[in-house]
Design an enzyme around this catalytic site. Structure first.
Site, mmCIF file in Angstrom:
data_model
loop_
_atom_site.group_PDB
_atom_site.id
_atom_site.type_symbol
_atom_site.label_atom_id
_atom_site.label_comp_id
_atom_site.label_asym_id
_atom_site.label_seq_id
_atom_site.Cartn_x
_atom_site.Cartn_y
_atom_site.Cartn_z
ATOM 1 N N SER A 52 4.748 2.848 7.920
ATOM 2 C CA SER A 52 4.429 1.653 7.147
ATOM 3 C C SER A 52 5.595 1.253 6.248
ATOM 4 C CB SER A 52 3.193 1.894 6.280
ATOM 5 O OG SER A 52 2.045 2.014 7.072
ATOM 6 N N ASP A 61 0.257 -7.521 1.795
ATOM 7 C CA ASP A 61 0.616 -6.102 1.844
ATOM 8 C C ASP A 61 2.133 -5.910 1.866
ATOM 9 O OD1 ASP A 61 0.217 -3.378 1.793
ATOM 10 O OD2 ASP A 61 -0.133 -3.188 3.932
ATOM 11 N N HIS A 86 0.821 -1.215 0.000
ATOM 12 C CA HIS A 86 0.000 0.000 0.000
ATOM 13 C C HIS A 86 0.859 1.270 0.000
ATOM 14 C CE1 HIS A 86 0.443 0.136 4.501
ATOM 15 N NE2 HIS A 86 0.356 1.430 4.285
#
Length: 313
Positions: free
Chosen positions: A169, A92, A62
């Site tokens: 992230s 992910d 993402h």
């Protein structure tokens, strides 16, 4: 042998500092090429880290999906364009490559299957645009399932209370030995001291396949599971089914929520990593026998897995 400066620090501080010094040089910030380095849009920022000296790095799917031309910046300020090698929205995870004549400091992936609740961990990343930020905490949960970007369920997640924010992230979650045991992925909106990471045993095999083939083709069963301890001869844990796709192979074969998956194709499945690795090598359309516990009774089912549906935007 410790230096006088180190002796003045407590054991906790020395442990965190060593972990940061070992892994920190491998951590990068990721942003669109040509964006302002001081205040880029938070939603177009992320972290990553080198896993090989020749320029392969790991981050979240993402993070790179909305970035057309990613650019990475090292802690020493050097900036390089990066190329997307492949991504896997199911876990992910994504792999980038920086092509450069020299070598890069690479982090070492540890064994996340040996993690224990309460274990010290350190997160390194670039939250909210603040480059190279460190936070520390403990492992507060294992085997979680999390709704990720776009509503997809990400399974086998590590839960930690180490502070994570947008921009973290894709950064590493590190143990006290300076080994990466997770890839930071998200925080729970509206909750305090709850953050998540993808375990390294998942990241390792995903990265290897993406580097080799650029994508992961896996058989699709149509269910969401979580790790659950069980009392069964020769098996200490199984995968409890918490959701079944009514249109998927599992539902057509008769599997139900609450069933505990213990064997797939004759092989035990005690973690999500084991199941993902098995399905990545099982041809879609080939009948697959599974064993489940239902009300503490062993039952056999035959599924016809289909190819995992596209998870593109």
């Amino acid at each position: 042998m410790t230096t006088p400066e180190e002796e003045e620090l407590d054991v906790y501080s020395r442990t965190v500092i060593r972990a940061v010094e070992q892994v920190g040089p491998a951590v990068v910030s990721i942003r669109p090429a040509g964006s302002p380095r001081r205040r880029p849009a938070v939603e177009l920022m992320g972290s990553g880290f080198f896993i090989t000296p020749d320029g392969y790095l790991l981050t979240n799917s993402h993070v790179i999906r909305p970035i057309r031309h990613p650019e990475i910046t090292l802690i020493d300020g050097r900036t390089f364009p990066a190329r997307v090698i492949g991504e896997d929205p199911v876990t992910d995870l994504a792999v980038l490559r920086v092509e450069h004549e020299g070598t890069f400091p690479a982090a070492r992936l540890g064994d996340s299957s040996r993690l224990r609740l309460g274990q010290l961990v350190v997160a390194i990343g670039n939250p909210l645009g603040f480059q190279f930020t460190v936070s520390a905490g403990i492992i507060s949960g294992l085997g979680r399932a999390l709704q990720g970007p776009g509503g997809r369920i990400i399974e086998d997640i590590i839960q930690t209370d180490a502070a994570l924010n947008p921009g973290n992230s894709g950064g590493p979650l590190v143990d006290s030995r300076g080994q990466v045991i997770g890839v930071c992925v998200a925080t729970l909106l509206g909750a305090e001291n709850i953050a998540f990471a993808i375990p390294s045993h998942t990241a390792e095999w995903v990265a290897a396949l993406l580097i080799k083939e650029g994508r992961i083709r896996r058989a699709y069963l149509g269910l969401v599971v979580q790790v659950r301890p069980i009392s069964w001869p020769s098996e200490a844990a199984g995968l409890e089914i918490v959701e079944v796709d009514r249109r998927g192979p599992a539902a057509r074969a008769g599997l139900q929520e609450g069933d505990i998956l213990i064997r797939v194709g004759g092989q035990p499945v005690r973690s999500l990593g084991e199941l993902h690795r098995f399905l990545a090598h099982w041809p879609p359309g080939r009948p697959l026998e599974v064993q489940v516990l239902r009300h503490n009774q062993l039952r056999m089912f035959t599924l016809i897995p289909q190819e995992a549906p596209s998870l593109g935007s």
